[in-house]
Design a protein around this motif. Structure first.
Motif, short mmCIF file in Angstrom:
data_model
loop_
_atom_site.label_atom_id
_atom_site.label_comp_id
_atom_site.label_asym_id
_atom_site.label_seq_id
_atom_site.Cartn_x
_atom_site.Cartn_y
_atom_site.Cartn_z
N ASP A 1 0.95 6.44 -7.05
CA ASP A 1 -0.24 7.24 -7.34
C ASP A 1 0.00 8.73 -7.09
O ASP A 1 -0.48 9.57 -7.85
CB ASP A 1 -1.42 6.76 -6.50
N ALA A 2 0.76 9.05 -6.04
CA ALA A 2 1.04 10.45 -5.73
C ALA A 2 1.86 11.10 -6.84
O ALA A 2 1.58 12.24 -7.24
CB ALA A 2 1.76 10.56 -4.39
N TYR B 1 1.61 -3.70 -10.11
CA TYR B 1 0.71 -2.54 -10.15
C TYR B 1 1.22 -1.49 -11.13
O TYR B 1 0.46 -0.98 -11.96
CB TYR B 1 0.59 -1.95 -8.74
N LEU C 1 0.82 -1.21 0.00
CA LEU C 1 0.00 0.00 0.00
C LEU C 1 0.86 1.26 0.00
O LEU C 1 0.58 2.22 -0.73
CB LEU C 1 -0.92 -0.02 1.22
N LYS C 2 1.94 1.26 0.77
CA LYS C 2 2.85 2.40 0.80
C LYS C 2 3.47 2.66 -0.57
O LYS C 2 3.53 3.80 -1.03
CB LYS C 2 3.95 2.13 1.84
N GLU C 3 3.92 1.59 -1.24
CA GLU C 3 4.51 1.74 -2.57
C GLU C 3 3.48 2.18 -3.60
O GLU C 3 3.76 3.04 -4.44
CB GLU C 3 5.20 0.45 -2.99
N GLN C 4 2.26 1.62 -3.54
CA GLN C 4 1.21 2.01 -4.48
C GLN C 4 0.82 3.46 -4.29
O GLN C 4 0.60 4.19 -5.26
CB GLN C 4 -0.01 1.11 -4.33
N ARG C 5 0.74 3.91 -3.06
CA ARG C 5 0.40 5.32 -2.79
C ARG C 5 1.50 6.26 -3.30
O ARG C 5 1.20 7.35 -3.79
CB ARG C 5 0.15 5.53 -1.31
N ALA C 6 2.74 5.85 -3.19
CA ALA C 6 3.84 6.67 -3.70
C ALA C 6 3.75 6.80 -5.23
O ALA C 6 3.95 7.89 -5.78
CB ALA C 6 5.19 6.08 -3.29
N ALA D 1 3.54 -4.37 -5.93
CA ALA D 1 3.71 -2.99 -6.40
C ALA D 1 4.32 -2.96 -7.79
O ALA D 1 3.97 -2.12 -8.62
CB ALA D 1 4.56 -2.19 -5.42
N ASP E 1 0.59 14.04 -9.46
CA ASP E 1 1.33 15.30 -9.49
C ASP E 1 1.84 15.63 -10.89
O ASP E 1 2.61 16.58 -11.06
CB ASP E 1 2.50 15.21 -8.50
#
Length: 97
Positions: free
Chosen positions: A15-16, A60, A8-13, A57, A20
């Motif tokens: 996506d962020a 993903y 989840l941490k890697e996927q959010r990074a 990830a 951007d």
């Protein structure tokens, strides 16, 4: 940290960065995972890189890449050629699809 939390941490990074305005420009695999390079479009030319350690990830980011290519009607060879040209500063061989 649990495996799920790491994914989840890697996927959010990922996506962020995409939210951007960055786009995936390169993915390289090694024994430590995947190094994913991102860049913003000109004129900013800002760059970022993530080291993805979890297999989920890595899957993903490749899924996102293929979805972008499919939505844009771009084949893998055209995307690869575009990434080669952008890395060489506008010159390079463009393979046919």
């Amino acid at each position: 940290m649990s495996h799920y939390a790491e994914v989840l941490k890697e996927q959010r990074a990922i996506d962020a960065l995409l939210a951007d305005g960055y786009r995936i420009t390169r993915i390289s695999e090694d024994m430590d995972g995947s190094a994913v390079s991102f860049a913003k479009a000109a004129p900013s030319d800002e760059r970022a890189e993530l080291q993805l350690l979890t297999a989920d990830a890595r899957k993903y980011v490749v899924t996102l890449l293929f979805a972008r290519m499919r939505a844009g009607g771009v084949g893998l060879c055209a995307w690869f050629a575009e990434s080669l040209v952008s890395r060489k500063g506008g010159s390079g061989h463009r393979p046919s699809e």
